[in-house]
Design a protein around this motif. Sequence first.
Motif, PDB file in Angstrom:
ATOM      1  N   MET A   1      48.507   7.970  30.233  1.00  0.00           N
ATOM      2  CA  MET A   1      48.707   8.144  31.820  1.00  0.00           C
ATOM      3  C   MET A   1      47.685   6.959  32.744  1.00  0.00           C
ATOM      4  SD  MET A   1      45.018  10.508  32.711  1.00  0.00           S
ATOM      5  CE  MET A   1      45.579  12.174  31.821  1.00  0.00           C
ATOM      6  N   THR A   2      47.061   6.052  31.391  1.00  0.00           N
ATOM      7  CA  THR A   2      46.269   5.489  31.741  1.00  0.00           C
ATOM      8  C   THR A   2      47.043   4.108  32.470  1.00  0.00           C
ATOM      9  OG1 THR A   2      45.682   4.986  29.289  1.00  0.00           O
ATOM     10  CG2 THR A   2      43.975   5.481  30.770  1.00  0.00           C
ATOM     11  N   GLU A   3      48.054   4.213  31.817  1.00  0.00           N
ATOM     12  CA  GLU A   3      49.442   3.300  31.838  1.00  0.00           C
ATOM     13  C   GLU A   3      49.833   3.030  33.467  1.00  0.00           C
ATOM     14  OE1 GLU A   3      49.487   5.441  29.142  1.00  0.00           O
ATOM     15  OE2 GLU A   3      49.102   3.723  27.416  1.00  0.00           O
ATOM     16  N   GLN A   4      49.974   4.047  33.678  1.00  0.00           N
ATOM     17  CA  GLN A   4      50.179   4.338  35.161  1.00  0.00           C
ATOM     18  C   GLN A   4      49.756   4.286  36.887  1.00  0.00           C
ATOM     19  OE1 GLN A   4      51.402   8.911  35.654  1.00  0.00           O
ATOM     20  NE2 GLN A   4      53.313   8.424  33.580  1.00  0.00           N
ATOM     21  N   LEU A   5      47.873   3.748  35.998  1.00  0.00           N
ATOM     22  CA  LEU A   5      47.092   3.607  36.216  1.00  0.00           C
ATOM     23  C   LEU A   5      46.859   2.213  36.484  1.00  0.00           C
ATOM     24  CD1 LEU A   5      44.447   6.641  36.050  1.00  0.00           C
ATOM     25  CD2 LEU A   5      46.364   6.409  37.869  1.00  0.00           C
ATOM     26  N   GLU A   6      46.239   1.535  37.432  1.00  0.00           N
ATOM     27  CA  GLU A   6      45.420   0.556  37.621  1.00  0.00           C
ATOM     28  C   GLU A   6      43.577   0.418  37.124  1.00  0.00           C
ATOM     29  OE1 GLU A   6      45.082  -3.582  40.686  1.00  0.00           O
ATOM     30  OE2 GLU A   6      46.399  -1.471  41.589  1.00  0.00           O
ATOM     31  N   LEU A   7      43.179  -0.538  36.363  1.00  0.00           N
ATOM     32  CA  LEU A   7      41.386  -0.399  35.870  1.00  0.00           C
ATOM     33  C   LEU A   7      41.329  -1.611  36.617  1.00  0.00           C
ATOM     34  CD1 LEU A   7      39.525  -0.205  33.359  1.00  0.00           C
ATOM     35  CD2 LEU A   7      40.796  -2.273  32.419  1.00  0.00           C
ATOM     36  N   TYR A   8      39.862  -0.164  36.908  1.00  0.00           N
ATOM     37  CA  TYR A   8      38.718  -1.475  38.136  1.00  0.00           C
ATOM     38  C   TYR A   8      37.418  -2.021  36.727  1.00  0.00           C
ATOM     39  CZ  TYR A   8      41.816  -0.965  41.592  1.00  0.00           C
ATOM     40  OH  TYR A   8      43.134  -1.135  42.923  1.00  0.00           O
ATOM     41  N   ASP A   9      36.825  -2.624  37.583  1.00  0.00           N
ATOM     42  CA  ASP A   9      35.291  -2.759  37.172  1.00  0.00           C
ATOM     43  C   ASP A   9      34.863  -1.900  37.424  1.00  0.00           C
ATOM     44  OD1 ASP A   9      36.896  -5.483  35.325  1.00  0.00           O
ATOM     45  OD2 ASP A   9      36.145  -6.410  36.788  1.00  0.00           O
ATOM     46  N   VAL A  10      35.298  -1.733  38.447  1.00  0.00           N
ATOM     47  CA  VAL A  10      33.825  -1.067  39.384  1.00  0.00           C
ATOM     48  C   VAL A  10      34.404   0.144  39.755  1.00  0.00           C
ATOM     49  CG1 VAL A  10      31.726  -0.828  40.325  1.00  0.00           C
ATOM     50  CG2 VAL A  10      31.847  -2.837  39.117  1.00  0.00           C
ATOM     51  N   THR A  11      33.922   1.510  40.307  1.00  0.00           N
ATOM     52  CA  THR A  11      34.749   2.276  41.025  1.00  0.00           C
ATOM     53  C   THR A  11      33.309   2.822  42.217  1.00  0.00           C
ATOM     54  OG1 THR A  11      36.511   3.151  39.503  1.00  0.00           O
ATOM     55  CG2 THR A  11      35.400   4.477  41.425  1.00  0.00           C
ATOM     56  N   ILE A  12      33.261   3.213  43.117  1.00  0.00           N
ATOM     57  CA  ILE A  12      31.957   3.377  43.662  1.00  0.00           C
ATOM     58  C   ILE A  12      32.298   4.619  44.383  1.00  0.00           C
ATOM     59  CG2 ILE A  12      30.098   2.648  45.489  1.00  0.00           C
ATOM     60  CD1 ILE A  12      30.880  -0.245  45.012  1.00  0.00           C
ATOM     61  N   ILE A  13      31.324   5.516  43.791  1.00  0.00           N
ATOM     62  CA  ILE A  13      31.928   7.301  44.482  1.00  0.00           C
ATOM     63  C   ILE A  13      30.909   7.201  45.557  1.00  0.00           C
ATOM     64  CG2 ILE A  13      31.700   9.286  44.356  1.00  0.00           C
ATOM     65  CD1 ILE A  13      32.615   8.509  41.502  1.00  0.00           C
ATOM     66  N   GLY A  14      31.017   7.023  47.275  1.00  0.00           N
ATOM     67  CA  GLY A  14      30.559   7.199  48.375  1.00  0.00           C
ATOM     68  C   GLY A  14      30.393   5.791  49.209  1.00  0.00           C
ATOM     69  N   GLY A  15      30.474   6.405  50.105  1.00  0.00           N
ATOM     70  CA  GLY A  15      30.624   4.715  51.286  1.00  0.00           C
ATOM     71  C   GLY A  15      29.960   4.948  52.038  1.00  0.00           C
ATOM     72  N   GLY A  16      28.645   5.231  52.308  1.00  0.00           N
ATOM     73  CA  GLY A  16      26.983   4.977  52.524  1.00  0.00           C
ATOM     74  C   GLY A  16      26.701   3.760  52.768  1.00  0.00           C
ATOM     75  N   PRO A  17      25.673   3.479  53.056  1.00  0.00           N
ATOM     76  CA  PRO A  17      24.785   2.508  52.992  1.00  0.00           C
ATOM     77  C   PRO A  17      24.776   1.909  51.940  1.00  0.00           C
ATOM     78  CG  PRO A  17      23.397   3.311  54.277  1.00  0.00           C
ATOM     79  CD  PRO A  17      24.351   4.554  53.625  1.00  0.00           C
ATOM     80  N   LYS A  32      36.438  -7.025  40.231  1.00  0.00           N
ATOM     81  CA  LYS A  32      37.252  -5.571  40.345  1.00  0.00           C
ATOM     82  C   LYS A  32      37.136  -3.858  41.234  1.00  0.00           C
ATOM     83  CE  LYS A  32      42.383  -4.150  39.841  1.00  0.00           C
ATOM     84  NZ  LYS A  32      43.711  -4.261  39.281  1.00  0.00           N
ATOM     85  N   THR A  33      36.888  -4.144  42.170  1.00  0.00           N
ATOM     86  CA  THR A  33      35.954  -2.925  42.861  1.00  0.00           C
ATOM     87  C   THR A  33      37.102  -1.613  43.686  1.00  0.00           C
ATOM     88  OG1 THR A  33      34.884  -5.001  42.991  1.00  0.00           O
ATOM     89  CG2 THR A  33      34.470  -2.447  44.327  1.00  0.00           C
ATOM     90  N   LYS A  34      36.661  -1.228  43.420  1.00  0.00           N
ATOM     91  CA  LYS A  34      37.662  -0.122  44.393  1.00  0.00           C
ATOM     92  C   LYS A  34      35.678   1.268  45.086  1.00  0.00           C
ATOM     93  CE  LYS A  34      41.141   2.744  43.105  1.00  0.00           C
ATOM     94  NZ  LYS A  34      42.010   3.533  42.190  1.00  0.00           N
ATOM     95  N   LEU A  35      36.179   1.263  46.030  1.00  0.00           N
ATOM     96  CA  LEU A  35      34.804   2.063  46.748  1.00  0.00           C
ATOM     97  C   LEU A  35      35.601   3.434  47.263  1.00  0.00           C
ATOM     98  CD1 LEU A  35      32.280   1.512  49.181  1.00  0.00           C
ATOM     99  CD2 LEU A  35      33.585   3.854  49.442  1.00  0.00           C
ATOM    100  N   ILE A  36      35.534   5.180  46.171  1.00  0.00           N
ATOM    101  CA  ILE A  36      36.121   6.339  46.788  1.00  0.00           C
ATOM    102  C   ILE A  36      35.124   6.841  47.780  1.00  0.00           C
ATOM    103  CG2 ILE A  36      37.384   8.253  46.023  1.00  0.00           C
ATOM    104  CD1 ILE A  36      37.192   7.013  43.268  1.00  0.00           C
ATOM    105  N   GLU A  37      35.589   7.492  49.269  1.00  0.00           N
ATOM    106  CA  GLU A  37      34.887   7.838  49.797  1.00  0.00           C
ATOM    107  C   GLU A  37      35.461   8.948  49.807  1.00  0.00           C
ATOM    108  OE1 GLU A  37      32.804  10.389  52.966  1.00  0.00           O
ATOM    109  OE2 GLU A  37      32.174   8.462  51.757  1.00  0.00           O
ATOM    110  N   ALA A  38      35.094  10.485  50.475  1.00  0.00           N
ATOM    111  CA  ALA A  38      35.538  11.829  50.407  1.00  0.00           C
ATOM    112  C   ALA A  38      35.743  12.071  51.644  1.00  0.00           C
ATOM    113  CB  ALA A  38      34.008  12.821  50.226  1.00  0.00           C
ATOM    114  N   LYS A  39      35.025  11.172  52.494  1.00  0.00           N
ATOM    115  CA  LYS A  39      35.262  11.434  54.239  1.00  0.00           C
ATOM    116  C   LYS A  39      36.759  10.756  55.030  1.00  0.00           C
ATOM    117  CE  LYS A  39      30.713  13.657  55.974  1.00  0.00           C
ATOM    118  NZ  LYS A  39      29.994  13.229  54.912  1.00  0.00           N
TER     119      LYS A  39
END
Length: 345
Positions: A1-17, A32-39
Amino acid sequence: MTEQLELYDVTIIGGGPAGMYTAFYSGMRDLKTKLIEAKEELGGRMLIYPEKMIWDVGGVTPILCEKLIAQLSEQAKTFDPTIVFGQHIIRLEKQADSTYILEAVTGEKHWTRTVILAIGRGILRMAKLELEGAERYEVSNLHYTVQELEPFRGKRVLISGGGNSAVDWANELASIAAQVTVVHRRDHFGGHEKNVIRMKQSSADVLTPYEITQLYSGNGKAIERVTIAHIESGNSHELEVDEVIINHGLKSDFTGIKDWGLDMDDWNIFVSPKLETNLPGIFGAGDFVNYDSKLNLIAGAFTDAALALNSAKRYIDPDAPRMAYVSSHNERFKERNKALGVSDE
């Protein structure tokens, strides 16, 4: 599974302040950063009151909330993080190498070394007015948020509620509405003390402890008057209104996250002074976290963001510096300073 995904150092859940500032600060620390927002947009809870004036961010003079969102969003994108919208993360799976797979309701998966939870109050939904037939007026003059002030100019406005937003709306509308009346089930208001005093002294007619018990419409399309009743005596009377604003709080949905094994109550996760949760590699920031010296201001969310990110950096690399260098000595800003015509000498 992980072979198909790009690995990030930090994943932030939530796009508020907290989430936006974490994304910026993560770039300062060259992660290497990803931010995920539900809206479908950044801003978090601030999106509820775009025309509210924000006074308490350090170094920023009074600013409209929507403008602060825009500035935070621009800052968050400084180091080109990956930003993903419309994904409500519900599952967390730890891998054999101590990385994590995050999964959204939609089935999308994300691979990361660390996670920073900046989800505020979760997926927020406005508490509705629990009166029969109230929903029919939501397309006319029954409101659960104030997006713009101008439509209320010269109107008789009734606000039901006692939190920060109700108090702020009363103060903001007082200068343009013909009349502002506030009803609240309790004598005590939950807004900031200075704003509550201002409302009671000059901005609005404040009636406590009262609640709305009935809505009336002459044409069936808009509310023309309401009945309010005293909570203790039951005595009631009618008010003629043009607009009704309901601020009965927010209902939070932490679907999925409550099953991760985090140390949390109904509203918050409990973290260490370094913003660590009880799960290794999982950190928290902003309204979602609770610790002894917690500061429940936007300014406090920025501090949480930096502390959580610093902990994530050291989790990945225990020999890393404890914090990022200040911007005047941070290598990541040198080229950007040149683009702005600023010398580092």
